[in-house]
Design a protein around this motif. Structure first.
Motif, PDB file in Angstrom:
ATOM      1  N   PHE A   1       0.829  -1.201   0.000  1.00  0.00           N
ATOM      2  CA  PHE A   1       0.000   0.000   0.000  1.00  0.00           C
ATOM      3  C   PHE A   1       0.871   1.261   0.000  1.00  0.00           C
ATOM      4  CE2 PHE A   1      -2.843   2.920   2.689  1.00  0.00           C
ATOM      5  CZ  PHE A   1      -3.450   3.451   1.564  1.00  0.00           C
ATOM      6  N   PRO A   2       0.832   2.074  -1.082  1.00  0.00           N
ATOM      7  CA  PRO A   2       1.627   3.311  -1.140  1.00  0.00           C
ATOM      8  C   PRO A   2       0.938   4.436  -0.360  1.00  0.00           C
ATOM      9  CG  PRO A   2       0.416   3.054  -3.166  1.00  0.00           C
ATOM     10  CD  PRO A   2       0.078   1.851  -2.321  1.00  0.00           C
ATOM     11  N   MET A   3       1.066   4.404   0.955  1.00  0.00           N
ATOM     12  CA  MET A   3       0.313   5.319   1.802  1.00  0.00           C
ATOM     13  C   MET A   3       0.789   6.766   1.694  1.00  0.00           C
ATOM     14  SD  MET A   3       1.797   3.913   5.403  1.00  0.00           S
ATOM     15  CE  MET A   3       3.540   3.521   5.625  1.00  0.00           C
ATOM     16  N   GLU A   4       1.976   7.002   1.094  1.00  0.00           N
ATOM     17  CA  GLU A   4       2.461   8.376   0.961  1.00  0.00           C
ATOM     18  C   GLU A   4       1.812   9.096  -0.216  1.00  0.00           C
ATOM     19  OE1 GLU A   4       4.354   5.750   0.371  1.00  0.00           O
ATOM     20  OE2 GLU A   4       5.853   5.516   1.957  1.00  0.00           O
ATOM     21  N   ARG A   5       1.061   8.367  -1.033  1.00  0.00           N
ATOM     22  CA  ARG A   5       0.485   8.957  -2.240  1.00  0.00           C
ATOM     23  C   ARG A   5      -0.938   9.473  -2.007  1.00  0.00           C
ATOM     24  NH1 ARG A   5       2.369   4.862  -7.142  1.00  0.00           N
ATOM     25  NH2 ARG A   5       4.612   5.084  -6.799  1.00  0.00           N
ATOM     26  N   VAL A   6      -1.356  10.381  -2.881  1.00  0.00           N
ATOM     27  CA  VAL A   6      -2.728  10.861  -2.873  1.00  0.00           C
ATOM     28  C   VAL A   6      -3.637   9.685  -3.255  1.00  0.00           C
ATOM     29  CG1 VAL A   6      -4.374  12.408  -4.001  1.00  0.00           C
ATOM     30  CG2 VAL A   6      -2.057  13.207  -3.465  1.00  0.00           C
ATOM     31  N   GLN A   7      -4.704   9.478  -2.493  1.00  0.00           N
ATOM     32  CA  GLN A   7      -5.634   8.375  -2.745  1.00  0.00           C
ATOM     33  C   GLN A   7      -6.860   8.902  -3.489  1.00  0.00           C
ATOM     34  OE1 GLN A   7      -4.609   5.194  -1.705  1.00  0.00           O
ATOM     35  NE2 GLN A   7      -2.748   6.363  -1.197  1.00  0.00           N
ATOM     36  N   VAL A   8      -7.133   8.314  -4.659  1.00  0.00           N
ATOM     37  CA  VAL A   8      -8.254   8.757  -5.494  1.00  0.00           C
ATOM     38  C   VAL A   8      -9.333   7.675  -5.509  1.00  0.00           C
ATOM     39  CG1 VAL A   8      -8.976   9.433  -7.815  1.00  0.00           C
ATOM     40  CG2 VAL A   8      -6.763  10.194  -6.932  1.00  0.00           C
ATOM     41  N   LEU A   9     -10.559   8.067  -5.215  1.00  0.00           N
ATOM     42  CA  LEU A   9     -11.692   7.146  -5.197  1.00  0.00           C
ATOM     43  C   LEU A   9     -12.620   7.452  -6.368  1.00  0.00           C
ATOM     44  CD1 LEU A   9     -12.576   7.198  -1.382  1.00  0.00           C
ATOM     45  CD2 LEU A   9     -10.943   5.755  -2.584  1.00  0.00           C
ATOM     46  N   GLY A  10     -12.644   6.526  -7.330  1.00  0.00           N
ATOM     47  CA  GLY A  10     -13.536   6.673  -8.472  1.00  0.00           C
ATOM     48  C   GLY A  10     -14.853   5.960  -8.227  1.00  0.00           C
ATOM     49  N   ARG A  11     -15.632   5.830  -9.287  1.00  0.00           N
ATOM     50  CA  ARG A  11     -16.938   5.181  -9.139  1.00  0.00           C
ATOM     51  C   ARG A  11     -16.805   3.717  -8.716  1.00  0.00           C
ATOM     52  NH1 ARG A  11     -21.191   8.112 -10.602  1.00  0.00           N
ATOM     53  NH2 ARG A  11     -20.899   9.917 -12.000  1.00  0.00           N
ATOM     54  N   LYS A  12     -15.782   3.024  -9.214  1.00  0.00           N
ATOM     55  CA  LYS A  12     -15.618   1.610  -8.866  1.00  0.00           C
ATOM     56  C   LYS A  12     -15.408   1.434  -7.370  1.00  0.00           C
ATOM     57  CE  LYS A  12     -12.291   0.578 -11.736  1.00  0.00           C
ATOM     58  NZ  LYS A  12     -11.273  -0.216 -12.479  1.00  0.00           N
ATOM     59  N   GLU A  13     -14.535   2.261  -6.800  1.00  0.00           N
ATOM     60  CA  GLU A  13     -14.243   2.141  -5.374  1.00  0.00           C
ATOM     61  C   GLU A  13     -15.464   2.485  -4.523  1.00  0.00           C
ATOM     62  OE1 GLU A  13     -10.585   2.398  -7.608  1.00  0.00           O
ATOM     63  OE2 GLU A  13     -12.268   3.808  -7.533  1.00  0.00           O
ATOM     64  N   VAL A  14     -16.133   3.583  -4.865  1.00  0.00           N
ATOM     65  CA  VAL A  14     -17.282   4.009  -4.069  1.00  0.00           C
ATOM     66  C   VAL A  14     -18.444   3.033  -4.226  1.00  0.00           C
ATOM     67  CG1 VAL A  14     -19.013   5.826  -3.752  1.00  0.00           C
ATOM     68  CG2 VAL A  14     -16.603   6.442  -4.103  1.00  0.00           C
ATOM     69  N   ASN A  15     -18.682   2.551  -5.444  1.00  0.00           N
ATOM     70  CA  ASN A  15     -19.766   1.586  -5.655  1.00  0.00           C
ATOM     71  C   ASN A  15     -19.513   0.286  -4.905  1.00  0.00           C
ATOM     72  OD1 ASN A  15     -21.257   3.304  -7.239  1.00  0.00           O
ATOM     73  ND2 ASN A  15     -20.489   2.493  -9.182  1.00  0.00           N
ATOM     74  N   TYR A  16     -18.239  -0.096  -4.821  1.00  0.00           N
ATOM     75  CA  TYR A  16     -17.914  -1.302  -4.049  1.00  0.00           C
ATOM     76  C   TYR A  16     -18.268  -1.098  -2.567  1.00  0.00           C
ATOM     77  CZ  TYR A  16     -15.232  -4.687  -1.376  1.00  0.00           C
ATOM     78  OH  TYR A  16     -14.865  -5.656  -0.468  1.00  0.00           O
ATOM     79  N   LEU A  17     -17.922   0.061  -2.040  1.00  0.00           N
ATOM     80  CA  LEU A  17     -18.230   0.336  -0.630  1.00  0.00           C
ATOM     81  C   LEU A  17     -19.732   0.295  -0.370  1.00  0.00           C
ATOM     82  CD1 LEU A  17     -15.739   3.266   0.095  1.00  0.00           C
ATOM     83  CD2 LEU A  17     -15.582   0.915   0.924  1.00  0.00           C
ATOM     84  N   LEU A  18     -20.513   0.731  -1.350  1.00  0.00           N
ATOM     85  CA  LEU A  18     -21.960   0.764  -1.170  1.00  0.00           C
ATOM     86  C   LEU A  18     -22.590  -0.640  -1.186  1.00  0.00           C
ATOM     87  CD1 LEU A  18     -22.836   3.876  -3.377  1.00  0.00           C
ATOM     88  CD2 LEU A  18     -22.775   3.748  -0.877  1.00  0.00           C
ATOM     89  N   THR A  19     -21.835  -1.628  -1.670  1.00  0.00           N
ATOM     90  CA  THR A  19     -22.361  -2.997  -1.654  1.00  0.00           C
ATOM     91  C   THR A  19     -22.150  -3.663  -0.299  1.00  0.00           C
ATOM     92  OG1 THR A  19     -20.274  -4.012  -2.410  1.00  0.00           O
ATOM     93  CG2 THR A  19     -21.806  -3.233  -4.111  1.00  0.00           C
ATOM     94  N   LEU A  20     -21.362  -3.052   0.572  1.00  0.00           N
ATOM     95  CA  LEU A  20     -21.041  -3.646   1.869  1.00  0.00           C
ATOM     96  C   LEU A  20     -22.088  -3.267   2.924  1.00  0.00           C
ATOM     97  CD1 LEU A  20     -17.209  -2.824   1.941  1.00  0.00           C
ATOM     98  CD2 LEU A  20     -18.295  -4.930   1.104  1.00  0.00           C
ATOM     99  N   THR A  21     -22.096  -4.016   3.988  1.00  0.00           N
ATOM    100  CA  THR A  21     -22.944  -3.646   5.123  1.00  0.00           C
ATOM    101  C   THR A  21     -22.313  -2.445   5.827  1.00  0.00           C
ATOM    102  OG1 THR A  21     -21.749  -5.034   6.695  1.00  0.00           O
ATOM    103  CG2 THR A  21     -23.544  -6.070   5.444  1.00  0.00           C
ATOM    104  N   LEU A  22     -23.067  -1.791   6.688  1.00  0.00           N
ATOM    105  CA  LEU A  22     -22.548  -0.619   7.393  1.00  0.00           C
ATOM    106  C   LEU A  22     -21.303  -0.947   8.195  1.00  0.00           C
ATOM    107  CD1 LEU A  22     -25.863   1.065   8.628  1.00  0.00           C
ATOM    108  CD2 LEU A  22     -24.365   1.794   6.770  1.00  0.00           C
ATOM    109  N   GLU A  23     -21.297  -2.098   8.860  1.00  0.00           N
ATOM    110  CA  GLU A  23     -20.146  -2.491   9.668  1.00  0.00           C
ATOM    111  C   GLU A  23     -18.936  -2.774   8.788  1.00  0.00           C
ATOM    112  OE1 GLU A  23     -19.563  -2.447  12.933  1.00  0.00           O
ATOM    113  OE2 GLU A  23     -21.481  -1.389  12.993  1.00  0.00           O
ATOM    114  N   GLU A  24     -19.162  -3.400   7.628  1.00  0.00           N
ATOM    115  CA  GLU A  24     -18.047  -3.708   6.715  1.00  0.00           C
ATOM    116  C   GLU A  24     -17.464  -2.413   6.136  1.00  0.00           C
ATOM    117  OE1 GLU A  24     -19.212  -8.089   4.897  1.00  0.00           O
ATOM    118  OE2 GLU A  24     -20.164  -6.296   4.061  1.00  0.00           O
ATOM    119  N   ARG A  25     -18.321  -1.468   5.788  1.00  0.00           N
ATOM    120  CA  ARG A  25     -17.825  -0.183   5.286  1.00  0.00           C
ATOM    121  C   ARG A  25     -16.962   0.505   6.333  1.00  0.00           C
ATOM    122  NH1 ARG A  25     -23.550   2.356   3.329  1.00  0.00           N
ATOM    123  NH2 ARG A  25     -24.179   0.640   1.944  1.00  0.00           N
TER     124      ARG A  25
END
Length: 304
Positions: free
Chosen positions: A47-71
């Motif tokens: 994980f390149p934690m020193e870099r700027v993290q960009v969240l596109g539609r794929k990342e956000v849509n994946y989070l929305l498929t999870l339960t509240l606790e998983e998110r």
């Protein structure tokens, strides 16, 4: 090590601040953005934690498929590494737990209306240049027929006057007096100005001129890749030989070797014309052509 702040990044790309506004002074030290895909499923080995993290539609849509606790778990796992900032693309509204966690940890959460692909391309290009190692040298930088050239030599030797002649022939000024060199990669050296001298050319006996005001927008460009280092020097008797092909010489900047040519000055010599010839000759060599080799081939053919 060069750094830029999240605040300057926000201003550059007109980003909307959603959270972590109190920590806009956080610094960015690494070029190129990262899209946390594997990290959201729990894989953090690289994980390149020193870099700027960009969240596109794929990342956000994946989070929305999870339960509240998983998110909560997956987002919390990434936020605890404290990357410089998070940027949400495409103007996405549903970003569960991101605002809460970023506010708690003091990590800026930003948003852009641009699509992920377009934004990352612009962001990476900006970060690579902004964070590149750089030095400033005394000289003149010009672009001759698309070929970036660094002109060096002692003060008063005629660098700026030569650049002026090249501009009048349709070529472009990049920087006069102070040239900023940036290392963009193992073999890529970028030449640019220091903003203060942008568009200005200093001519002895005349003074300072603005090349854009005098000759139009075509007379100037902000940056160019440096591929030739040409040194203007005083004339030395019996020091130039009419050889078919000169032994390659190089000058090193920031660990990058650039082909070097010395041009000796004498009244009547068309220095600007010689620089044009050097630029065109370099271009032909990149495409596999050598005038000396062709000449020798003709001699061999005649002898045979």
């Amino acid at each position: 090590m060069k750094t830029i702040t999240v605040q300057s990044l926000t201003e550059k790309f007109h980003l909307e601040v959603l959270a972590g506004a109190s920590r806009m002074d956080r610094v960015i030290t690494r070029p190129r953005a990262h899209r946390p895909g594997l990290e959201f499923v729990g894989y953090f080995d690289f994980f390149p934690m020193e870099r700027v993290q960009v969240l596109g539609r794929k990342e956000v849509n994946y989070l929305l498929t999870l339960t509240l606790e998983e998110r909560k778990l997956h987002i919390g796992n990434i936020v605890k590494y404290h990357p410089p900032c998070f940027i949400v693309t495409s103007g996405q509204q549903e970003i569960p737990y991101l605002t809460l966690f970023c506010d708690q940890e003091g990590i800026p959460l930003l948003r852009t209306k641009e699509t992920t692909t377009e934004f990352i391309a612009k962001l990476d290009s900006y970060l690579v240049k902004a964070l590149a190692p750089e030095i400033s040298i005394h000289g003149v930088c010009v672009n001759v027929s698309g070929i970036g050239i660094l002109l060096r030599g002692k003060s008063g030797i005629g660098k700026s006057e030569t650049a002026h002649t090249l501009i009048r022939r349709g070529h472009r000024l990049v920087a006069d007096d102070i040239v900023v060199l940036k290392k963009l990669g193992p073999t890529t050296l970028l030449g640019t100005h220091n903003e203060t001298t942008r568009e200005f050319l200093s001519l002895r006996s005349i003074g300072l001129i603005n090349v854009v005001r005098q000759y139009g927008r075509r007379a100037f460009q902000d940056e160019t890749r440096i591929v030739l280092d040409i040194e203007l020097a005083s004339w030395r008797e019996n020091s130039l030989n009419n050889e078919l092909e000169l032994e390659p010489q190089f000058t090193e900047y920031l660990g990058i070797k650039i082909p070097h040519i010395e041009v000796q000055l004498q009244p009547g010599r068309d220095v600007a014309g010689l620089i044009e010839a050097a630029a065109n000759n370099w271009y032909l060599k990149q495409h596999g052509y050598s005038a000396a080799e062709e000449f020798m081939q003709r001699i061999d053919n005649k002898m045979q």
